[in-house]
Scaffold this active site. Structure first.
Site, mmCIF file in Angstrom:
data_model
loop_
_atom_site.group_PDB
_atom_site.id
_atom_site.type_symbol
_atom_site.label_atom_id
_atom_site.label_comp_id
_atom_site.label_asym_id
_atom_site.label_seq_id
_atom_site.Cartn_x
_atom_site.Cartn_y
_atom_site.Cartn_z
ATOM 1 N N HIS A 152 -20.059 3.463 -20.086
ATOM 2 C CA HIS A 152 -19.794 2.270 -20.727
ATOM 3 C C HIS A 152 -20.032 2.469 -22.081
ATOM 4 O O HIS A 152 -21.031 2.950 -22.603
ATOM 5 C CB HIS A 152 -20.787 1.426 -20.317
ATOM 6 C CG HIS A 152 -20.514 0.818 -18.818
ATOM 7 N ND1 HIS A 152 -19.464 0.087 -18.302
ATOM 8 C CD2 HIS A 152 -21.063 1.392 -17.654
ATOM 9 C CE1 HIS A 152 -19.455 -0.078 -17.192
ATOM 10 N NE2 HIS A 152 -20.512 0.725 -16.652
ATOM 11 N N ARG A 184 -27.976 -6.074 -22.058
ATOM 12 C CA ARG A 184 -27.049 -6.941 -22.143
ATOM 13 C C ARG A 184 -27.395 -8.127 -21.204
ATOM 14 O O ARG A 184 -28.341 -7.864 -20.597
ATOM 15 C CB ARG A 184 -25.692 -6.666 -22.334
ATOM 16 C CG ARG A 184 -25.369 -5.589 -23.515
ATOM 17 C CD ARG A 184 -23.816 -5.104 -23.928
ATOM 18 N NE ARG A 184 -23.163 -6.414 -24.200
ATOM 19 C CZ ARG A 184 -21.665 -6.528 -24.073
ATOM 20 N NH1 ARG A 184 -20.957 -5.392 -23.529
ATOM 21 N NH2 ARG A 184 -21.095 -7.407 -24.461
ATOM 22 N N PRO A 196 -10.200 -3.776 -17.911
ATOM 23 C CA PRO A 196 -9.422 -4.852 -18.669
ATOM 24 C C PRO A 196 -10.249 -4.905 -20.210
ATOM 25 O O PRO A 196 -11.211 -4.651 -20.375
ATOM 26 C CB PRO A 196 -9.875 -6.139 -18.091
ATOM 27 C CG PRO A 196 -10.891 -5.546 -16.937
ATOM 28 C CD PRO A 196 -10.670 -4.055 -16.770
ATOM 29 N N ASN A 197 -9.323 -5.095 -21.403
ATOM 30 C CA ASN A 197 -9.789 -5.247 -22.581
ATOM 31 C C ASN A 197 -9.990 -3.939 -23.319
ATOM 32 O O ASN A 197 -10.429 -4.044 -24.586
ATOM 33 C CB ASN A 197 -10.886 -6.270 -22.619
ATOM 34 C CG ASN A 197 -10.294 -7.646 -22.083
ATOM 35 O OD1 ASN A 197 -9.354 -8.180 -22.664
ATOM 36 N ND2 ASN A 197 -11.185 -8.457 -21.245
ATOM 37 N N TYR A 227 -18.418 -2.913 -29.667
ATOM 38 C CA TYR A 227 -17.452 -1.901 -29.218
ATOM 39 C C TYR A 227 -17.200 -0.956 -30.396
ATOM 40 O O TYR A 227 -16.290 0.042 -30.200
ATOM 41 C CB TYR A 227 -16.461 -2.463 -28.355
ATOM 42 C CG TYR A 227 -16.811 -3.399 -27.339
ATOM 43 C CD1 TYR A 227 -17.560 -2.673 -26.081
ATOM 44 C CD2 TYR A 227 -16.785 -4.666 -27.026
ATOM 45 C CE1 TYR A 227 -17.860 -3.256 -25.001
ATOM 46 C CE2 TYR A 227 -17.129 -5.463 -25.952
ATOM 47 C CZ TYR A 227 -17.833 -4.741 -25.056
ATOM 48 O OH TYR A 227 -18.079 -5.427 -23.595
HETATM 49 C C1 DQA Z 1 -17.903 -2.299 -20.857
HETATM 50 C C2 DQA Z 1 -19.071 -3.372 -20.610
HETATM 51 C C3 DQA Z 1 -18.688 -4.507 -19.786
HETATM 52 O O1 DQA Z 1 -19.823 -5.333 -19.452
HETATM 53 C C4 DQA Z 1 -17.544 -5.182 -20.274
HETATM 54 O O2 DQA Z 1 -17.220 -6.237 -19.565
HETATM 55 C C5 DQA Z 1 -16.570 -4.165 -20.956
HETATM 56 C C6 DQA Z 1 -16.982 -3.066 -21.500
HETATM 57 C C7 DQA Z 1 -18.610 -1.117 -22.113
HETATM 58 O O3 DQA Z 1 -17.870 -0.156 -21.997
HETATM 59 O O4 DQA Z 1 -19.578 -1.346 -22.572
HETATM 60 O O5 DQA Z 1 -15.526 -4.690 -20.881
HETATM 61 O O6 DQA Z 1 -17.537 -1.780 -19.867
#
Ligand code: DQA
Length: 147
Positions: free
Chosen positions: A100, A107, A9-10, A22
């Site tokens: 990630h 974090r 997601p996202n 990001y």
């Molecule tokens: C993530 C880290 C996760 O904690 C976060 O919810 C994301 C992206 C990363 O790529 O750093 O959506 O997976």
């Protein structure tokens, strides 16, 4: 050798969502990077799949059985909550690398748990989009050594 890159997601909001964390590159840039990186690593084919839905990710992992040799997965927020994604990875036994974009270990506390990690032979964090290139490289190496 065929690779499947799964993003949760996202991740489709890359470039728009929290660029300080990001980065400013888009999801389309990530897909192009993965295509190049997969070729460099020696894969004949790579598919990039992104979904905001946990069940769709589980379905995709199940469908990968017998089709893909390896998986690079960034389950995004589902990393920290989804036993279903962990179980799917375990069910198909396809070698997988967890990626990630951010340094999750630096974090919030709630990001310190990763269920998916338990089914992955390697984890890459904090390398930005380049982490996917690294992940594909490790995956190719692992598959060649395993064969
Ligand atoms: C993530 C880290 C996760 O904690 C976060 O919810 C994301 C992206 C990363 O790529 O750093 O959506 O997976």
């Amino acid at each position: 050798m065929k690779a499947l890159v799964i993003n949760g997601p996202n991740i489709n909001m890359l470039g728009i969502r929290e660029p300080g964390i990001y980065g400013s590159e888009s999801y389309e840039t990530l897909v192009a990077l993965c295509a190049r990186a997969a070729t460099e690593a020696g894969f004949d084919e790579v598919e990039c799949f992104q979904s905001n839905h946990e069940g769709a990710i589980v379905d995709k992992i199940q469908e990968a059985m017998g089709v893909y040799d390896g998986i690079v997965i960034n389950p995004a927020a589902y990393t920290h909550t989804s036993v279903a994604i962990l179980d799917a990875l375990k069910a198909v036994s396809i070698p997988a690398v967890e990626v990630h974009i951010s340094a999750v270990e630096e974090r919030e506390d709630f990001r310190q748990v990763s269920y998916a990690r338990l089914a992955c032979f390697a984890t890459i964090t904090g390398e930005g989009l380049e982490g996917y290139r690294h992940g594909l490289k490790l995956l190719a190496k692992h598959l060649r050594t395993d064969a």
